[in-house]
Design a protein around this motif. Structure first.
Motif, PDB file in Angstrom:
ATOM      1  N   ALA A  62       7.624  -4.428  -9.420  1.00  0.00           N
ATOM      2  CA  ALA A  62       7.397  -3.775  -8.126  1.00  0.00           C
ATOM      3  C   ALA A  62       7.663  -2.275  -8.212  1.00  0.00           C
ATOM      4  CB  ALA A  62       8.289  -4.410  -7.060  1.00  0.00           C
ATOM      5  N   LYS A  63       8.735  -1.907  -8.904  1.00  0.00           N
ATOM      6  CA  LYS A  63       9.065  -0.482  -9.001  1.00  0.00           C
ATOM      7  C   LYS A  63       8.026   0.277  -9.823  1.00  0.00           C
ATOM      8  CE  LYS A  63      13.185  -1.205 -10.484  1.00  0.00           C
ATOM      9  NZ  LYS A  63      14.466  -0.836 -11.116  1.00  0.00           N
ATOM     10  N   TYR A  64       7.567  -0.343 -10.906  1.00  0.00           N
ATOM     11  CA  TYR A  64       6.554   0.338 -11.713  1.00  0.00           C
ATOM     12  C   TYR A  64       5.265   0.530 -10.923  1.00  0.00           C
ATOM     13  CZ  TYR A  64       2.718   1.054 -14.908  1.00  0.00           C
ATOM     14  OH  TYR A  64       1.573   1.541 -15.488  1.00  0.00           O
ATOM     15  N   LEU A  65       4.789  -0.523 -10.266  1.00  0.00           N
ATOM     16  CA  LEU A  65       3.540  -0.420  -9.518  1.00  0.00           C
ATOM     17  C   LEU A  65       3.675   0.573  -8.366  1.00  0.00           C
ATOM     18  CD1 LEU A  65       2.550  -4.199  -9.456  1.00  0.00           C
ATOM     19  CD2 LEU A  65       1.550  -2.375 -10.862  1.00  0.00           C
ATOM     20  N   ALA A  66       4.840   0.607  -7.731  1.00  0.00           N
ATOM     21  CA  ALA A  66       5.045   1.558  -6.636  1.00  0.00           C
ATOM     22  C   ALA A  66       5.056   3.000  -7.145  1.00  0.00           C
ATOM     23  CB  ALA A  66       6.354   1.241  -5.904  1.00  0.00           C
ATOM     24  N   ILE A  67       5.681   3.242  -8.301  1.00  0.00           N
ATOM     25  CA  ILE A  67       5.728   4.622  -8.808  1.00  0.00           C
ATOM     26  C   ILE A  67       4.351   5.078  -9.259  1.00  0.00           C
ATOM     27  CG2 ILE A  67       6.246   4.212 -11.259  1.00  0.00           C
ATOM     28  CD1 ILE A  67       7.839   6.851  -8.963  1.00  0.00           C
ATOM     29  N   VAL A  68       3.528   4.154  -9.745  1.00  0.00           N
ATOM     30  CA  VAL A  68       2.147   4.509 -10.075  1.00  0.00           C
ATOM     31  C   VAL A  68       1.405   4.950  -8.811  1.00  0.00           C
ATOM     32  CG1 VAL A  68      -0.082   3.574 -10.827  1.00  0.00           C
ATOM     33  CG2 VAL A  68       1.978   3.096 -12.145  1.00  0.00           C
ATOM     34  N   LEU A  69       1.625   4.243  -7.714  1.00  0.00           N
ATOM     35  CA  LEU A  69       0.992   4.624  -6.456  1.00  0.00           C
ATOM     36  C   LEU A  69       1.520   5.956  -5.943  1.00  0.00           C
ATOM     37  CD1 LEU A  69       0.899   1.155  -4.668  1.00  0.00           C
ATOM     38  CD2 LEU A  69      -1.030   2.411  -5.641  1.00  0.00           C
ATOM     39  N   VAL A  70       2.795   6.240  -6.183  1.00  0.00           N
ATOM     40  CA  VAL A  70       3.350   7.542  -5.800  1.00  0.00           C
ATOM     41  C   VAL A  70       2.621   8.665  -6.530  1.00  0.00           C
ATOM     42  CG1 VAL A  70       5.381   9.032  -5.979  1.00  0.00           C
ATOM     43  CG2 VAL A  70       5.637   6.686  -5.155  1.00  0.00           C
ATOM     44  N   ALA A  71       2.468   8.514  -7.842  1.00  0.00           N
ATOM     45  CA  ALA A  71       1.791   9.537  -8.635  1.00  0.00           C
ATOM     46  C   ALA A  71       0.330   9.682  -8.227  1.00  0.00           C
ATOM     47  CB  ALA A  71       1.892   9.196 -10.125  1.00  0.00           C
ATOM     48  N   MET A  72      -0.336   8.561  -7.989  1.00  0.00           N
ATOM     49  CA  MET A  72      -1.729   8.633  -7.555  1.00  0.00           C
ATOM     50  C   MET A  72      -1.843   9.309  -6.198  1.00  0.00           C
ATOM     51  SD  MET A  72      -3.249   4.915  -8.728  1.00  0.00           S
ATOM     52  CE  MET A  72      -3.525   4.547 -10.466  1.00  0.00           C
ATOM     53  N   GLY A  73      -0.923   8.997  -5.301  1.00  0.00           N
ATOM     54  CA  GLY A  73      -0.936   9.646  -3.994  1.00  0.00           C
ATOM     55  C   GLY A  73      -0.796  11.150  -4.101  1.00  0.00           C
ATOM     56  N   HIS A  74       0.093  11.605  -4.981  1.00  0.00           N
ATOM     57  CA  HIS A  74       0.250  13.046  -5.183  1.00  0.00           C
ATOM     58  C   HIS A  74      -1.010  13.672  -5.768  1.00  0.00           C
ATOM     59  CE1 HIS A  74       4.910  12.586  -5.305  1.00  0.00           C
ATOM     60  NE2 HIS A  74       4.443  12.690  -4.088  1.00  0.00           N
ATOM     61  N   SER A  75      -1.727  12.922  -6.601  1.00  0.00           N
ATOM     62  CA  SER A  75      -2.955  13.462  -7.185  1.00  0.00           C
ATOM     63  C   SER A  75      -4.105  13.479  -6.176  1.00  0.00           C
ATOM     64  CB  SER A  75      -3.353  12.640  -8.419  1.00  0.00           C
ATOM     65  OG  SER A  75      -3.838  11.354  -8.059  1.00  0.00           O
ATOM     66  N   TRP A  76      -4.039  12.603  -5.164  1.00  0.00           N
ATOM     67  CA  TRP A  76      -5.100  12.574  -4.153  1.00  0.00           C
ATOM     68  C   TRP A  76      -4.923  13.651  -3.094  1.00  0.00           C
ATOM     69  CZ3 TRP A  76      -4.241   6.625  -3.370  1.00  0.00           C
ATOM     70  CH2 TRP A  76      -4.826   5.945  -4.439  1.00  0.00           C
ATOM     71  N   GLU A  77      -3.708  14.132  -2.905  1.00  0.00           N
ATOM     72  CA  GLU A  77      -3.446  15.068  -1.811  1.00  0.00           C
ATOM     73  C   GLU A  77      -4.362  16.293  -1.829  1.00  0.00           C
ATOM     74  OE1 GLU A  77      -1.958  18.252   0.485  1.00  0.00           O
ATOM     75  OE2 GLU A  77      -1.802  18.235  -1.700  1.00  0.00           O
ATOM     76  N   PRO A  78      -4.592  16.950  -2.987  1.00  0.00           N
ATOM     77  CA  PRO A  78      -5.495  18.103  -2.967  1.00  0.00           C
ATOM     78  C   PRO A  78      -6.956  17.736  -2.714  1.00  0.00           C
ATOM     79  CG  PRO A  78      -4.084  18.111  -4.924  1.00  0.00           C
ATOM     80  CD  PRO A  78      -3.986  16.754  -4.312  1.00  0.00           C
ATOM     81  N   LEU A  79      -7.300  16.448  -2.783  1.00  0.00           N
ATOM     82  CA  LEU A  79      -8.683  16.013  -2.606  1.00  0.00           C
ATOM     83  C   LEU A  79      -8.988  15.607  -1.173  1.00  0.00           C
ATOM     84  CD1 LEU A  79      -8.897  13.687  -5.765  1.00  0.00           C
ATOM     85  CD2 LEU A  79      -9.486  16.115  -5.638  1.00  0.00           C
ATOM     86  N   THR A  80      -7.957  15.501  -0.345  1.00  0.00           N
ATOM     87  CA  THR A  80      -8.150  14.929   0.985  1.00  0.00           C
ATOM     88  C   THR A  80      -8.973  15.817   1.910  1.00  0.00           C
ATOM     89  OG1 THR A  80      -6.002  15.824   1.678  1.00  0.00           O
ATOM     90  CG2 THR A  80      -6.046  13.548   0.869  1.00  0.00           C
ATOM     91  N   ASP A  81      -8.980  17.124   1.667  1.00  0.00           N
ATOM     92  CA  ASP A  81      -9.747  18.015   2.541  1.00  0.00           C
ATOM     93  C   ASP A  81     -11.245  17.883   2.327  1.00  0.00           C
ATOM     94  OD1 ASP A  81      -7.527  19.028   3.793  1.00  0.00           O
ATOM     95  OD2 ASP A  81      -7.294  20.697   2.395  1.00  0.00           O
ATOM     96  N   SER A  82     -11.658  17.373   1.177  1.00  0.00           N
ATOM     97  CA  SER A  82     -13.086  17.292   0.865  1.00  0.00           C
ATOM     98  C   SER A  82     -13.592  15.864   0.736  1.00  0.00           C
ATOM     99  CB  SER A  82     -13.385  18.033  -0.445  1.00  0.00           C
ATOM    100  OG  SER A  82     -12.622  17.496  -1.522  1.00  0.00           O
ATOM    101  N   SER A  83     -12.705  14.878   0.880  1.00  0.00           N
ATOM    102  CA  SER A  83     -13.110  13.484   0.704  1.00  0.00           C
ATOM    103  C   SER A  83     -12.421  12.602   1.735  1.00  0.00           C
ATOM    104  CB  SER A  83     -12.775  12.993  -0.711  1.00  0.00           C
ATOM    105  OG  SER A  83     -13.000  11.606  -0.830  1.00  0.00           O
ATOM    106  N   ARG A  84     -13.212  12.020   2.615  1.00  0.00           N
ATOM    107  CA  ARG A  84     -12.651  11.116   3.623  1.00  0.00           C
ATOM    108  C   ARG A  84     -12.119   9.851   2.973  1.00  0.00           C
ATOM    109  NH1 ARG A  84     -15.818   9.487   9.222  1.00  0.00           N
ATOM    110  NH2 ARG A  84     -14.167   8.161  10.129  1.00  0.00           N
ATOM    111  N   THR A  85     -12.761   9.407   1.889  1.00  0.00           N
ATOM    112  CA  THR A  85     -12.290   8.222   1.177  1.00  0.00           C
ATOM    113  C   THR A  85     -10.917   8.470   0.555  1.00  0.00           C
ATOM    114  OG1 THR A  85     -14.552   7.539   0.682  1.00  0.00           O
ATOM    115  CG2 THR A  85     -12.800   6.600  -0.683  1.00  0.00           C
ATOM    116  N   ALA A  86     -10.757   9.644  -0.078  1.00  0.00           N
ATOM    117  CA  ALA A  86      -9.453   9.987  -0.661  1.00  0.00           C
ATOM    118  C   ALA A  86      -8.382  10.062   0.414  1.00  0.00           C
ATOM    119  CB  ALA A  86      -9.550  11.314  -1.410  1.00  0.00           C
ATOM    120  N   GLU A  87      -8.755  10.594   1.575  1.00  0.00           N
ATOM    121  CA  GLU A  87      -7.787  10.678   2.673  1.00  0.00           C
ATOM    122  C   GLU A  87      -7.393   9.290   3.159  1.00  0.00           C
ATOM    123  OE1 GLU A  87      -5.679  12.800   5.939  1.00  0.00           O
ATOM    124  OE2 GLU A  87      -6.153  13.096   3.828  1.00  0.00           O
ATOM    125  N   ALA A  88      -8.353   8.365   3.239  1.00  0.00           N
ATOM    126  CA  ALA A  88      -8.048   7.004   3.683  1.00  0.00           C
ATOM    127  C   ALA A  88      -7.129   6.297   2.695  1.00  0.00           C
ATOM    128  CB  ALA A  88      -9.345   6.217   3.863  1.00  0.00           C
TER     129      ALA A  88
END
Length: 396
Positions: A62-88
């Motif tokens: 659970a901790k490993y999968l959650a930390i992967v999602l944390v890192a992915m979330g941080h990588s999506w943040e700069p994309l949210t202004d140009s992608s509604r899918t990334a924001e969702a």
């Protein structure tokens, strides 16, 4: 798009059958990690010596999968202004990834008291890493962002270090939550009051400490059978349409909702919302988070997987990946237009997952253990009770 006020910076192994008489050990409590105690060699003089506790694969997974999602979330943040899918995707993941971590941290803090060895562990495993990484992040910002005048401030956690301060405060408060009659309603009341109290300020990121508090208290209240309930077949099946509905709703809400609500670091006044939205959003987000956390836990494998061993290094990955996450903004990596295309978004996601996986590996843990798990025996007085236990063990 959403306007974020402050952009981001085989065989199944059963869950541990712990009861009130056998709470997690102090090693189990470290930043939500159950400790790894190497097995002691068996000796003829101690045939009945109790075997040390083994790590439970479910929580490491659970901790490993959650930390992967944390890192992915941080990588999506700069994309949210140009992608509604990334924001969702960003909003959906932010609803449950940190709450899942915090619930696990609370669950493994159930046995915390003011015993000297546990206080030492709290200092060396949480407070000292906070000081080290707060200084390291400040120096990094001065260099990477070409901002040599950026001030050191131990009272204003920078980027990811807020979690260490929060964990320190939450764990110290554990005896109180074990004493009161209705801990979860009280924690929710505190979180609600914090959401409408702008005067709390930014010192020690107390808004986050208080607004995320109910998840820690919920973890304290949980028992092994609660995790077993989330592993029922019916829950696993229901988790699929629930997540699908969450993604559809997030896609609808992306252009209409401020994603800063999910950070829990601002009062409603700072978010430009009327005061009545504080209690409503606090309770609504808590309910949504609990539903998605339950769905997430329902699909976490209980058996040993290839990534299970990485669960012991999630705090390493969490703190170390912050340098790359922030550096990518400082150095303009996301200025490349192709990264904002669907293929680029997929590449960014894969890179984030790969990097955080590497940072959780045992070799990385060995390199940075001096900062994350310092021994510091020189800094503490010998506890008489601990000395007596040591002498008893030696005599046996």
């Amino acid at each position: 798009m959403t306007n974020s006020l402050r952009p981001h910076d085989s065989q199944r192994t059963p869950l541990p059958q712990q009861t009130a008489s056998t709470p997690p050990t102090s090693r189990d409590e470290e930043a939500g990690q159950q400790g790894t105690t190497p097995p002691a060699p068996s000796t003829p003089s101690a045939p009945a010596r109790q075997k040390p506790k083994q790590r439970d694969a479910f929580f490491d997974n659970a901790k490993y999968l959650a930390i992967v999602l944390v890192a992915m979330g941080h990588s999506w943040e700069p994309l949210t202004d140009s992608s509604r899918t990334a924001e969702a995707l960003y909003m959906t993941v932010y609803t449950f990834h940190m709450p899942a971590f915090i619930i696990i941290s609370g669950y493994f803090s159930r046995s915390f008291d003011m015993r000297p060895d546990r206080l030492k562990r709290l200092i060396t495993g949480v407070a000292v890493p906070y000081l080290i990484f707060e200084i390291a992040y400040t120096l990094f910002k001065r260099w990477a962002d070409d901002d040599p005048t950026y001030d050191f401030s131990l009272l204003d956690p920078w980027y990811l270090t807020w979690f260490l301060i929060a964990l320190f405060v939450w764990r110290l408060s554990t005896p109180i939550w074990k004493l009161v009659r209705w801990p979860l309603p009280l924690a929710l009341a505190i979180a609600t009051l914090a959401s409408v109290s702008p005067d709390i300020g930014d010192d020690l990121d107390m808004q986050r400490v208080l607004q995320f508090l109910p998840f820690f208290v919920l973890g304290l209240c949980m028992k092994p059978e609660h995790f077993q309930l989330m592993r029922r077949r019916a829950v696993r099946i229901a988790a699929v349409p629930v997540f699908a509905c969450a993604l559809v709703f997030a896609y609808w809400a992306a252009p209409r909702m401020n994603s800063a609500w999910f950070y829990h670091r601002d009062s409603v006044q700072e978010l430009g919302a009327p005061p009545w939205t504080g209690p409503v959003m606090t309770l609504a987000l808590f309910g949504c988070s609990i539903v998605l956390v339950s769905c997430f836990f329902a699909w976490v494998p209980r058996r040993h997987m290839w990534f299970t061993v990485l669960g012991a290094g999630t705090l390493y990955g969490y703190l170390l990946h912050g340098f790359l996450a922030k550096g990518s903004r400082f150095w303009g990596w996301f200025d490349n237009e192709w990264l904002h295309k669907p293929l680029g978004e997929i590449v960014v996601t894969v890179i984030a997952g790969t990097v955080i996986t590497v940072l959780c590996t045992p070799p990385v843990q060995r390199v940075f253990r001096f900062a994350m798990e310092p021994k510091m025996a020189w800094a503490f007085r010998k506890d008489p009770a601990e000395q007596a236990r040591s002498r008893t063990t030696t005599a046996a």
